[in-house]
Motif scaffolding. Structure first.
Motif, PDB file in Angstrom:
ATOM      1  N   LYS A 226       0.809  -1.217   0.000  1.00  0.00           N
ATOM      2  CA  LYS A 226       0.000   0.000   0.000  1.00  0.00           C
ATOM      3  C   LYS A 226       0.848   1.275   0.000  1.00  0.00           C
ATOM      4  O   LYS A 226       0.349   2.333  -0.375  1.00  0.00           O
ATOM      5  CB  LYS A 226      -0.920   0.012   1.230  1.00  0.00           C
ATOM      6  CG  LYS A 226      -1.824  -1.219   1.330  1.00  0.00           C
ATOM      7  CD  LYS A 226      -2.691  -1.376   0.090  1.00  0.00           C
ATOM      8  CE  LYS A 226      -3.610  -2.598   0.215  1.00  0.00           C
ATOM      9  NZ  LYS A 226      -4.384  -2.829  -1.038  1.00  0.00           N
ATOM     10  N   ASN A 227       2.089   1.185   0.440  1.00  0.00           N
ATOM     11  CA  ASN A 227       2.899   2.388   0.560  1.00  0.00           C
ATOM     12  C   ASN A 227       4.128   2.289  -0.342  1.00  0.00           C
ATOM     13  O   ASN A 227       4.103   1.604  -1.357  1.00  0.00           O
ATOM     14  CB  ASN A 227       3.274   2.621   2.025  1.00  0.00           C
ATOM     15  CG  ASN A 227       2.045   2.945   2.867  1.00  0.00           C
ATOM     16  OD1 ASN A 227       1.276   3.837   2.520  1.00  0.00           O
ATOM     17  ND2 ASN A 227       1.862   2.216   3.963  1.00  0.00           N
ATOM     18  N   ASP A 293       2.421   5.780  -2.260  1.00  0.00           N
ATOM     19  CA  ASP A 293       1.806   4.628  -2.919  1.00  0.00           C
ATOM     20  C   ASP A 293       1.946   4.695  -4.435  1.00  0.00           C
ATOM     21  O   ASP A 293       1.348   3.895  -5.140  1.00  0.00           O
ATOM     22  CB  ASP A 293       0.333   4.509  -2.529  1.00  0.00           C
ATOM     23  CG  ASP A 293      -0.482   5.720  -2.957  1.00  0.00           C
ATOM     24  OD1 ASP A 293       0.113   6.758  -3.311  1.00  0.00           O
ATOM     25  OD2 ASP A 293      -1.728   5.631  -2.938  1.00  0.00           O
TER      26      ASP A 293
END
Length: 559
Positions: A226-227, A293
């Motif tokens: 997600k990051n 992201d």
């Protein structure tokens, strides 16, 4: 080697590096009074050589024979096959042969040391025959973890050698052609006297696997994050760089490359026709401008090298990149034996900051560039050599490879060590002589033996510390002042009582020496060395390095 004569059709094989070790590949073939050199590589320094960056095979034998060298043939662009060229070429000064991509890497290295205009660098085409002295040389494309890996067919009047270089089987390579089964089958039908082959992955019973499968899995792993995502891998792995480009495109992330060697390989690839469908790159300085992201970073340091990009990032020492909790670092590489501790420390450092760490043990994100047993079996079935000569491996790899070759029906095998001279005949392989070999170290800007006193003393100092004692003497060798000592890395070295006791011991030793008559500086230095080391062994259990500085009254400026 007196029996290497122009009319002698015997065929000889001599490894000077890469047999009994992984790295520093340098192999020689002798025929009709000439030598053909295959590869000229290096390895990195370690704990045994503190302060040393690079280690090279000692080419003293071939340096003495340099007028008989027909050429240097480079199989591919990995450092353990080309890394010594800019440092050793001046010792034998012969033409160098390489394919376009490998030549681009070599040019960059030669330019750094000011040799680019001196070296005759000949760019070869795969599958085309070249006459290099009495050797007929043809490059055969083979898959590996770098662009343009090649095996070398060496034809002589006494038979054909197939030198595999580093290779693997890959039915779906990301770059380059699939393994040329027809070419290798035809080679076997023509008759191969000996196969000289890669042993690195001989203990793996399976095939090494396909880069295409790695690409598919890396895309899936990256999609789950997600990051910010960082992928660290071997910079030279052009196929993996292509895969990382595909990961960036498939996940909608901008891509940045970090690390000098990463950029060097990328630039060499671009210059020779690779990375045609690569996404545009983000400058390192602008990484922080992109949402976490939406950025993918490819960087060096997958083996925990302390000065590489990922290590500096993990220590929060990088000026442009700082990771945050729930960012992810993917190690798309093999954990090379011997690097477990340093990599474990790096993994723990990242994990303690709540950064996700994914390695080859967690997901299928890496394949080896070297043949497993399934690959070796297929190669032997194609080439059908009369003799197998394992190289590129430690002793245990070479022994297992020789055994495996016999299991595959190969009549003759050997387990070479650096310096062995073998004669290869239709009746097998015979050890006929041995030449001295060794290792050279790039120590700063100076090349010396790994056994040079400077390295030995540095190693001793790293383990046991170092003591310097300064003496002021009159012409009769009598001390005119109390000896002064300086200590580095010595337990109790800052304890005044400990220092005073050493000084007393030195004074007593010098007085006893004078009682036997005035001695030379060497005698005084040796007396101090023995006295101090004996005292330290007794008192602190250490055997430090010792330096003695002697000044005579007549040499002092007293005005």
């Amino acid at each position: 080697m007196a029996y290497l004569k122009p009319k002698d059709k015997s065929l000889y094989f001599l490894p000077l590096g890469g047999s009994g070790e992984i790295g520093m590949n340098l192999n020689l073939y002798g025929h009709k009074g000439k030598w053909l050199m295959v590869d000229c590589g290096m390895m990195f320094g370690g704990e045994y050589t503190p302060g040393v960056d690079l280690i090279f095979p000692d080419p003293a034998f071939i340096e003495d024979e340099k007028k008989h060298i027909s050429g240097l043939v480079l199989t591919h662009g990995h450092e353990d096959h080309i890394g010594a060229v800019p440092y050793l070429w001046g010792r034998f000064r012969c033409p160098v042969y390489a394919t376009a991509f490998t030549a681009e890497l070599v040019k960059d290295k030669l330019n750094e040391v000011g040799l680019l205009d001196e070296v005759e660098l000949i760019i070869v085409e795969p599958s085309q025959a070249y006459d290099i002295g009495p050797f007929g040389v043809t490059y055969v494309p083979l898959a590996h973890s770098i662009a343009e890996g090649h095996g070398i067919v060496i034809r002589t009047e006494s038979g054909t050698i197939f030198h595999t270089g580093d290779w693997k089987l890959d039915a779906n390579p990301i770059i380059g052609p699939a393994c040329p089964a027809d070419t290798l089958t035809q080679l076997g039908q023509e008759g191969v006297l000996a196969l000289v082959g890669d042993s690195t992955n001989v203990f793996n019973p399976e095939s090494s696997g396909s880069e295409a499968d790695v690409q598919k899995n890396l895309i899936e792993v990256a999609k789950e994050q997600k990051n910010r995502v960082v992928i660290t891998t071997f910079a030279s792995n052009v196929a993996r760089l292509e895969t990382i480009g595909a990961v960036a495109k498939a996940t909608g992330r901008s891509l940045a490359l970090m690390g000098r060697s990463m950029h060097r390989v990328y630039n060499a690839g671009k210059a020779t026709g690779y990375f045609k469908d690569f996404p545009p790159l983000v400058d390192e300085e602008h990484i922080s401008d992109i949402p976490r992201d939406r950025i993918l970073i490819a960087c060096t340091g997958c083996q925990g090298e302390p000065r590489a990009a990922i290590a500096r990032i993990a220590r929060d020492e990088h000026k442009n990149v700082h990771l945050s909790p729930d960012d992810t670092v993917i190690f798309s590489s093999k954990i090379i034996p011997g690097n477990e501790l340093v990599l474990g420390s790096l993994f723990n450092n990242l994990s303690s900051k709540k950064i996700n760490v994914i390695t080859e043990k967690d997901a299928f994100i890496h394949v080896s560039g070297h043949p497993g047993q399934a690959d070796l079996k297929q190669m032997y079935e194609w080439v059908k050599p009369q003799t197998a000569i394992p190289v590129h491996g430690e002793a245990r790899h070479l022994i297992r490879h020789a055994k495996f070759a016999r299991e595959m029906g190969v009549k003759h095998t050997c387990v070479p060590k650096n310096g062995d001279i073998f004669e290869i005949t239709v009746d097998g392989i015979h050890l006929v002589d041995e030449v001295p070999v060794g290792r050279l170290a790039l120590d700063g800007k100076y090349i010396s033996s790994v056994d040079d006193n400077a390295i030995v003393e540095r190693r001793r100092a790293a383990v046991s510390g170092f003591i310097t004692v300064s003496l002021i003497l009159d012409d009769d060798g009598v001390l005119l002042a109390e000896p002064a000592v300086a200590m580095l890395g010595i337990p109790k070295g800052y304890d005044p009582v400990f220092q005073d006791t050493i000084i007393d011991a030195v004074e007593t030793a010098i007085e006893r020496l004078n009682a036997r008559g005035l001695k030379s500086n060497r005698d005084i230095e040796e007396t101090c060395r023995i006295t101090i080391r004996r005292f330290c062994r007794t008192e602190i259990g250490k055997n430090p390095g010792v330096a003695t500085l002697i000044t005579y009254e007549r040499d002092m400026d007293l005005e």
